[in-house]
Scaffold this active site. Structure first.
Site, PDB file in Angstrom:
ATOM      1  N   HIS A 111       0.864  -1.179   0.000  1.00  0.00           N
ATOM      2  CA  HIS A 111       0.000   0.000   0.000  1.00  0.00           C
ATOM      3  C   HIS A 111       0.899   1.225   0.000  1.00  0.00           C
ATOM      4  O   HIS A 111       1.694   1.438   0.918  1.00  0.00           O
ATOM      5  CB  HIS A 111      -0.916  -0.006   1.224  1.00  0.00           C
ATOM      6  N   GLU A 121       1.477   3.512   3.024  1.00  0.00           N
ATOM      7  CA  GLU A 121       1.980   2.919   4.268  1.00  0.00           C
ATOM      8  C   GLU A 121       3.492   2.810   4.111  1.00  0.00           C
ATOM      9  O   GLU A 121       4.023   1.820   3.628  1.00  0.00           O
ATOM     10  CB  GLU A 121       1.298   1.577   4.509  1.00  0.00           C
ATOM     11  N   HIS A 163       3.020  -3.432   6.704  1.00  0.00           N
ATOM     12  CA  HIS A 163       1.938  -2.476   6.502  1.00  0.00           C
ATOM     13  C   HIS A 163       1.974  -1.405   7.598  1.00  0.00           C
ATOM     14  O   HIS A 163       2.838  -1.426   8.477  1.00  0.00           O
ATOM     15  CB  HIS A 163       0.587  -3.200   6.505  1.00  0.00           C
ATOM     16  N   GLU A 166       2.255  -5.142  11.001  1.00  0.00           N
ATOM     17  CA  GLU A 166       1.735  -3.764  11.004  1.00  0.00           C
ATOM     18  C   GLU A 166       2.648  -2.945  11.895  1.00  0.00           C
ATOM     19  O   GLU A 166       2.710  -3.147  13.117  1.00  0.00           O
ATOM     20  CB  GLU A 166       0.298  -3.743  11.533  1.00  0.00           C
TER      21      GLU A 166
END
Length: 374
Positions: free
Chosen positions: A152, A155, A254, A330
């Protein structure tokens, strides 16, 4: 309620007519307040729901999504108008500057690092991969490991940490015994940015607004054939690359939360190597103190499906078709934080990043199972 239901049906029909293949689009993005409002979005596979919490969730979709949200009368924020991203984008390097920085690091020791492109993005940017290993020009039987970041585009921390990791491994080979042993025994591959066009534009999707982490084949849906047809160009390139390698262990990075998510993402059934991936996740979170100390996720880990369902994700595809064990990391609650925080995130993750790579040696190459409890 009947009127809302009719509006839903009309809206979804418009989406179905607009899309091609199984792609999920990200032209519009919103944060929806209230987890209870998932009922308006989760049933529709054409939309992407992300980062569900007690406060609410993100939702992404094609043009027209905002009109539908207005009909639901839920509270929302338009993520396309994120002023923080605009404030900090100048503090981050362009994809071209990132590539040059990596090339400069490799030039200091080309015997253990090389850089190559697996193909070009929609806008013609290379998807650069760095291989790090003793006798780097040779493929042999040493275990293959990979990191992929920046699927993404907005990110960004994963990309930055991968550049620092590459520099760290090169600079400390022959000086740090752990790093030296790691490169002597392992073939490490790092793709710092799978979505360079999105990184440059500060958008989640690629240049065609496709969400790359919802674009892979998915054994639980009708898109269950491991073929590249109808997928985003960047997805195709990673799929081709994976098919040519023998990766045993991987992770993808991410932003938007601070947690380690382990498979499955797409179904509630227990993952075949559940104990192994949970142990890997616990070890990573323990070695990254701010993740392990999470007040949202116990011990800093979560099963992907129990958090929220992800169809078309790279994590499940990686294992289902190639038996390449993969977890999702994450890294930061802020997807696009102040650039001066990059050094903090690297120091917090450094031990975890290195230790996780070393875990590739606990995987039995012939049977694709975990040899010992990790």
């Amino acid at each position: 309620m009947e009127k809302l239901t009719l509006s839903c049906k009309v809206f979804i029909l418009a989406i179905l007519l607009a899309v091609t293949g199984f792609a999920k689009f990200t032209h519009e993005s919103y944060f929806i307040y209230g987890k209870e409002n998932l009922k308006y979005f989760a049933p529709y596979k054409e939309l992407t729901v992300d980062h569900v919490s007690s406060l609410g969730f993100e939702v992404y979709g094609p043009r027209g999504l905002g009109n539908y949200i207005l009909k639901t009368q839920v509270r929302f924020v338009n993520l396309n108008q994120n002023k923080q991203k605009e404030a900090f984008r100048g503090g981050y390097a362009t994809p071209e500057q990132v590539a040059q920085r990596i090339q400069n690091a490799i030039a200091t020791n080309p015997n253990i690092a090389k850089m190559f492109s697996i193909g070009k993005s929609v806008k013609g940017r290379d998807l650069w991969v760095v291989k790090l290993s003793k006798n780097v020009s040779f493929d042999d039987n040493r275990p293959e490991f990979k990191y992929i970041a920046n699927m993404h585009g907005d990110e960004i921390i994963g990309r930055e940490l991968m550049v620092l990791l590459i520099e760290d491994l090169i600079a400390n080979y022959g000086k740090d015994s752990f790093i030296t042993d790691l490169l002597d025994k392992t073939q490490i591959y790092i793709l710092p940015s799978m979505n360079p066009d999105g990184a440059q534009a500060v958008t989640r999707g690629n240049a065609n607004h496709v969400d790359l982490n919802r674009d892979f084949p998915d054994f639980s849906t009708s898109d269950n054939q491991n073929t590249i047809e109808g997928r985003a160009l960047e997805t195709q390139l990673v799929m081709k690359w994976q098919s040519q390698r023998k990766f045993l262990l991987s992770a993808n990075f991410h932003g938007g939360a601070e947690v380690i998510s382990y498979p499955w993402d797409t179904v509630p059934e227990k993952f075949p190597l559940h104990d192994a991936v949970k142990s890997l996740s616990l070890e990573y979170s323990a070695n990254a103190p701010y993740i392990g100390a999470s007040k949202v996720f116990p011990q800093g880990i979560v099963n992907g499906y129990n958090w929220y369902e992800v169809d078309g994700g790279m994590q499940d595809w990686s294992f289902n078709w190639y038996k390449d064990i993969q977890i999702t990391i994450e890294l930061s609650n802020e997807k696009y934080p102040n650039p001066n925080k990059v050094s903090y995130y690297y120091q917090q993750n450094r031990k975890a990043l290195l230790t996780y790579i070393a875990r590739v040696h606990t995987i039995n190459q012939s049977r694709w199972i975990v040899r010992n409890r990790i």
